[in-house]
Every structure is written in structure tokens, then in C-alpha cells.
Design an enzyme around this catalytic site. Structure first.
Site, mmCIF file in Angstrom:
data_model
loop_
_atom_site.group_PDB
_atom_site.id
_atom_site.type_symbol
_atom_site.label_atom_id
_atom_site.label_comp_id
_atom_site.label_asym_id
_atom_site.label_seq_id
_atom_site.Cartn_x
_atom_site.Cartn_y
_atom_site.Cartn_z
ATOM 1 N N PRO A 1 -13.645 -16.433 -14.800
ATOM 2 C CA PRO A 1 -12.576 -15.938 -15.681
ATOM 3 C C PRO A 1 -12.595 -14.421 -15.825
ATOM 4 O O PRO A 1 -13.544 -13.741 -15.414
ATOM 5 C CB PRO A 1 -12.930 -16.598 -17.011
ATOM 6 N N ALA B 1 -2.754 -12.150 -5.460
ATOM 7 C CA ALA B 1 -3.443 -12.257 -6.740
ATOM 8 C C ALA B 1 -4.198 -10.954 -6.966
ATOM 9 O O ALA B 1 -4.545 -10.253 -6.017
ATOM 10 C CB ALA B 1 -4.403 -13.441 -6.735
ATOM 11 N N VAL C 1 7.942 5.286 14.029
ATOM 12 C CA VAL C 1 7.117 6.428 14.404
ATOM 13 C C VAL C 1 6.726 6.248 15.866
ATOM 14 O O VAL C 1 6.095 5.251 16.234
ATOM 15 C CB VAL C 1 5.876 6.538 13.509
ATOM 16 N N ALA D 1 0.828 -1.207 0.000
ATOM 17 C CA ALA D 1 0.000 0.000 0.000
ATOM 18 C C ALA D 1 0.860 1.253 0.000
ATOM 19 O O ALA D 1 0.605 2.201 -0.751
ATOM 20 C CB ALA D 1 -0.941 -0.008 1.198
ATOM 21 N N VAL E 1 8.695 -3.717 11.774
ATOM 22 C CA VAL E 1 7.292 -4.098 11.598
ATOM 23 C C VAL E 1 7.180 -4.952 10.351
ATOM 24 O O VAL E 1 7.424 -4.474 9.235
ATOM 25 C CB VAL E 1 6.387 -2.852 11.474
ATOM 26 N N LYS F 1 -2.563 -14.834 -14.165
ATOM 27 C CA LYS F 1 -3.827 -15.291 -13.576
ATOM 28 C C LYS F 1 -4.933 -15.051 -14.600
ATOM 29 O O LYS F 1 -5.269 -13.907 -14.904
ATOM 30 C CB LYS F 1 -4.128 -14.522 -12.287
ATOM 31 N N LEU G 1 -4.955 -1.756 4.070
ATOM 32 C CA LEU G 1 -5.597 -2.416 5.205
ATOM 33 C C LEU G 1 -6.041 -1.435 6.278
ATOM 34 O O LEU G 1 -6.956 -1.739 7.050
ATOM 35 C CB LEU G 1 -4.646 -3.444 5.819
#
Length: 514
Positions: free
Chosen positions: A93, A47, A195, A13, A39, A75, A347
Site C-alpha cells: 500500500p 500506474a 527527424v 516523457a 512513430v 491506485k 525510456l
């Protein structure tokens, strides 16, 4: 002007965000990314959607450049095993349905198709390529669907007009490493540090983040990429997190990296596999040189020890030395992903279970919407609201689509699967299931706001899982089926021709890595 962005957290991310902002704005904004080397990221194999090519094209990256650096592979879709009954499988698909006389081939399959043949093999080319483990590209690099090839330039997810026939598998940690070099080569300031504190000004907005060794890092806009922790958006700004666990109860996973030294002999599957298990499902993501595997489950029905044992027996029997990575998943979304001068991406913003490979898609969508709604010193609240509404719509649509998988699946053989049939449904899904019992969904009856899944995906999952209309559309009985029968035969011939012409997935991926 807003000309200083601080990204807290690295991983996929963080580095996708940093790289995209630099590709979009160049030296007109300063980007600092701070991440701790203490971390650990989740770091499983990833995927993706086929729309991820918009991201790489926006950065000016050719797949031949980054795939070998990231153990990348192709994929063509997802193979769902045992969701209907043990031994049954079907493919979801990257392929839109063909039509004949104004109706999809799925409609015609219900009316005229050979019902001894599965729906997906009768109505799509992709399943034949998957079964034969074919690459979507010839050894000279040309795509089997040549008219869809070529760079998309600076385009976004919602601009996709044609369905590209494949996505990617890759090692997420290696992609982050690749993008670290891409970003720092283009001016991203990379700070490796912890941090220790998040500062706020008199308005309650973030003013700086304090680090252990580099002092205070100040910025105008802060991007939270701290994962499930949500250090900025949740811990500092107290934005509430809205759980989806009432309808999507899977909240844990255990992952294994399984070496594949014999891929030259066994081949490489050009698809993700999702295998239904007693308390969830197991993923298999083939990478070059290894497979990523994991068991996604609900801890109401399975302990971590049971999940790990089941996963090892399924994907790596006798390889007890492989280290298992146990993951607690936060399922749901923030009420708002942009609060004050903080935007959460990845996340820290939202997550649903990885059943349809949506994690990278959510990151990409969040970044694109941030660039589209990038603020100035006025911090126009309409831009913030537009961002939050679009992110929420995507998450709520994907939530509904994933719940469909469990509600429509025919399995009821364990307590986990029995409960899946009795849980409450998200708004709108009950009506869609009712419509689907009468006739196939169309572009007006699927979830309407953009959420990444088209009509063919909803149809594929309903038919594949066994939620079929009670009868074909009555109107088809009044139409000459000659054209439809010819199109069904033509599709099979096209599939056979491609299987004969294309190299194996392993052969092509190995050529990229040679």
C-alpha cells in the site's frame, strides 16, 4: 544563458518534460518539441507512485481537471497474487507503518499479532479499502485522511514528508494529449515531423536536428525522449547502455486493452494487480471504461505466442478481436543520462520492468533533477555529474528492490522461478536479505540513496513474499504489549469505519466523469 531547449520525441516523457519546463521557467526559455506522427508510442495504461501528485501540483493541475480526460482512476497500492503460492495475495500500500512504544506494528505483529490473519491486513488500513473497492475520497471530494490533502505547490519528490494515500492509473496516450494542450497553451512550439538527421558541432555536441519538412531545429539543450531507440544519447553520442538483464531477465511484454462496459455492476478495483505466472507476471490496471493488461516475461522461458495466448486466457477469454501490442523492453540504464548538451529522459534514459510502476516516477525524477541542475553557458560539469549520480542512484536502488521480489518469492514451481533463486544479486541485496532473516529492515538498512521506496515498502515485500525473520525481536518480550495490542485493534476499527463511510471507487470516479 541557456534559453533554447529542443525535445525530440513526444509521448509521456516528452510532454511531461515540456510542460514542466514551461511551468518552471515560463517565457524565460523557449521550448520546442518535435515528434513524428508515424512513430507509435507504447501507449499502455500507466500506474504511478503517490508522489506523482508533486508533478501535477507543480503544473497547477487539479485531479478533477485532468483525470476525466485521461480515463483516470485511483491506485491505493499493488495487489500481488500467487507470488508466494497459488491463491495467496497481499497488498503493497501507500501507507507508512504505525508504531507503538518505538517499534513498528510489523514488529509487534511478529510478536503479538494474530498469525491467522495476514500481515498486511493486520498492519495497514489500505488492504481493507482495496478489498471493499473503496474510493479514498468521499463524494464531496474530501480525502479520508484530511490532514494530507491540499496542493503541495512547487515541491519535488524528495520533499515528501507525509505518505499520501493514493496514486493514479491513467491512459498514457491520453495524458500526453492533455499535456500537449497544456504545453502549447503556454508557449511550447509543437513540430510534427520526422527527424532525419542529428547534427553535431566541432566539439561533438548536438547543434541541431534536421527534419523532413521543417528544416533544422537548433537549440542550446537537447532532451532525448525517443524511447528505447535513444536516437540522441545512444545512436548519436554513443553513450553505452548498461543492461540489468543479468538480474532482471524480463525483457518482453504483450499488452491488451480490455473494454469494461459493466463497471457500474462489477465495480472498479482501486489498485494495480500483479499476478505471478509461469514465466513472469500479468498486470491489471483498471481505468474508467477499460482495463490495461499485460504479460511481462522473459523470452528465455516463453515465446511471444505463448505469452499472448496466456494473457488472453487470463484477462479476455473469448475476445479474440482485441489487438495485442508486443513490446521489446530494454532493461537497464545509460552509463550517463546527461552527456554534453543532451539529457535523456524516460525510456531513452533507463527502464526496469514495470513491476512497481516506476516508469512515470523515473520521468518525473529526471525532469526535477534537470530543473534543479539546469545549466548556463558555462556548462558546469559539477551540475552534470550531480544529475548523473542522482539518476544512477535511483535506478540502481529500484533495481535492487525489484530483484528482491523474485529472490524472496516462495515460488519454485517452474524453470523461470527456479532460476530466480539462483541468479546473482546486486551489491547490497544479499546483506539486506540476511538482515531480514534476523529482524525487519529499518531506515538505515534499506538501500540508502533516494530511490522512491521507503522502509515500509521493503518490510511489506519481505513479509508478503514470505521472507520473514526467524523470530520476533527479543527485546519485545520485555515490553508490556498492552499499547501495541490496542493499536492493532484501533487500526482494525479505523479500517472498518472507513469501509463503511467511503463510496466505491467506481461511484466516485463516475461522478468525476459525469
Amino acid at each position: 544563458m541557456i534559453n533554447s531547449v529542443v525535445i525530440v520525441g513526444g509521448g509521456t516523457a516528452g510532454w511531461m518534460s515540456a510542460s514542466y519546463l514551461k511551468a518552471a521557467y515560463g517565457d524565460r526559455i523557449n521550448v520546442t518539441l518535435v515528434e513524428s506522427d508515424r512513430v507509435a508510442t507504447i501507449g499502455v495504461g500507466e500506474a504511478t507512485f503517490s508522489t506523482v501528485r508533486h508533478f501535477f501540483d507543480y503544473l497547477g493541475l487539479d485531479e478533477r481537471e485532468w483525470m476525466p480526460e485521461c480515463s483516470g482512476s485511483y491506485k491505493l497500492g499493488i495487489r500481488f497474487e500467487n507470488w508466494r503460492e497459488p491463491g495467496h495475495h497481499f497488498y503493497h500500500p501507500f501507507e507508512r507503518l504505525r508504531t507503538s512504544d518505538g517499534y513498528t506494528l510489523a514488529d509487534w505483529w511478529l510478536q503479538e499479532g494474530d498469525r491467522s490473519q495476514p500481515f498486511d491486513r493486520s498492519c495497514f488500513i489500505t488492504p481493507a479499502l482495496c478489498e471493499a473497492k473503496r474510493s479514498p475520497r468521499l463524494l464531496d471530494g474530501s480525502l479520508f485522511a484530511g490532514g494530507l490533502d491540499g496542493s503541495l505547490g512547487r515541491s519535488t519528490l524528495e520533499e515528501q514528508r507525509a505518505q499520501f494515500p493514493y496514486a493514479y492509473h491513467f491512459d498514457a496516450a491520453l495524458l500526453a494529449k492533455f499535456l500537449t494542450k497544456y504545453g502549447t497553451d503556454r508557449g511550447v512550439r509543437h513540430v510534427v515531423d520526422d527527424v532525419t538527421q542529428v547534427g553535431r558541432d566541432e566539439r561533438g555536441w548536438i547543434s541541431h536536428v534536421a527534419t523532413r519538412e521543417h528544416g533544422d531545429l537548433t537549440g542550446d539543450l537537447f532532451i532525448d525522449c525517443t524511447g528505447f531507440k535513444g536516437m540522441l544519447i545512444n545512436e548519436t553520442l554513443d553513450e553505452p547502455f548498461e543492461s540489468f538483464q543479468d538480474v532482471l531477465p524480463n525483457n518482453r511484454a504483450v499488452a491488451l486493452r480490455v473494454p469494461q462496459a459493466d463497471q457500474a455492476t462489477t465495480g472498479m478495483n482501486p489498485y494495480t494487480t500483479a499476478t505471478a505466472m509461469d514465466a513472469g507476471w500479468i498486470w491489471n490496471i483498471p481505468l474508467f471504461g477499460r482495463n490495461g493488461n499485460g504479460y511481462v516475461y522473459s523470452d528465455e522461458f516463453c515465446t511471444p505466442e505463448e505469452a499472448e495466448r496466456t494473457l488472453r486466457e487470463h484477462v479476455a477469454p473469448g475476445q479474440d478481436d482485441l489487438e495485442a501490442n508486443h513490446i521489446r523492453m530494454r532493461i537497464g540504464r545509460n552509463r550517463r543520462s546527461w552527456v554534453n548538451n543532451c539529457v535523456a529522459i524516460g525510456l531513452s534514459s533507463a527502464f526496469v520492468e514495470p513491476l512497481e510502476s516506476t516508469g512515470i516516477f523515473f520521468i518525473q525524477h529526471g525532469i526535477e533533477q534537470l530543473v534543479k541542475n539546469f545549466p548556463d553557458e558555462n556548462w558546469d560539469p559539477a551540475l552534470v555529474d550531480d544529475y548523473n549520480n542522482r539518476v544512477a542512484e535511483v535506478l540502481d536502488g529500484v533495481k535492487e528492490f525489484l530483484v528482491l521480489h523474485y529472490k524472496a518469492a516462495q515460488r519454485e514451481d517452474t524453470p523461470y522461478w527456479k532460476e530466480a533463486k539462483t541468479r546473482a544479486l546486486p551489491d547490497g541485496l544479499a546483506e539486506r536479505l540476511s538482515i531480514g532473516a534476523s529482524h525487519l529492515l529499518d531506515e538505515r538498512t534499506i538501500y540508502q540513496p533516494y530511490h522512491g521506496f521507503e522502509q515500509y515498502s521493503w518490510i511489506t515485500m519481505m513479509l508478503g513474499l514470505g521472507h520473514e525473520p526467524k523470530r520476533p525481536r527479543p527485546s519485545l518480550a520485555h515490553i508490556d504489549p498492552t499499547n501495541a495490542r490496542a493499536e492493532l485493534a484501533r487500526l482494525k476499527a479505523d479500517a472498518d469505519e472507513l469501509v463503511a463511510a467511503l463510496p466505491s471507487c467506481y461511484e466516485y470516479i463516475a461522478s468525476l466523469n459525469s
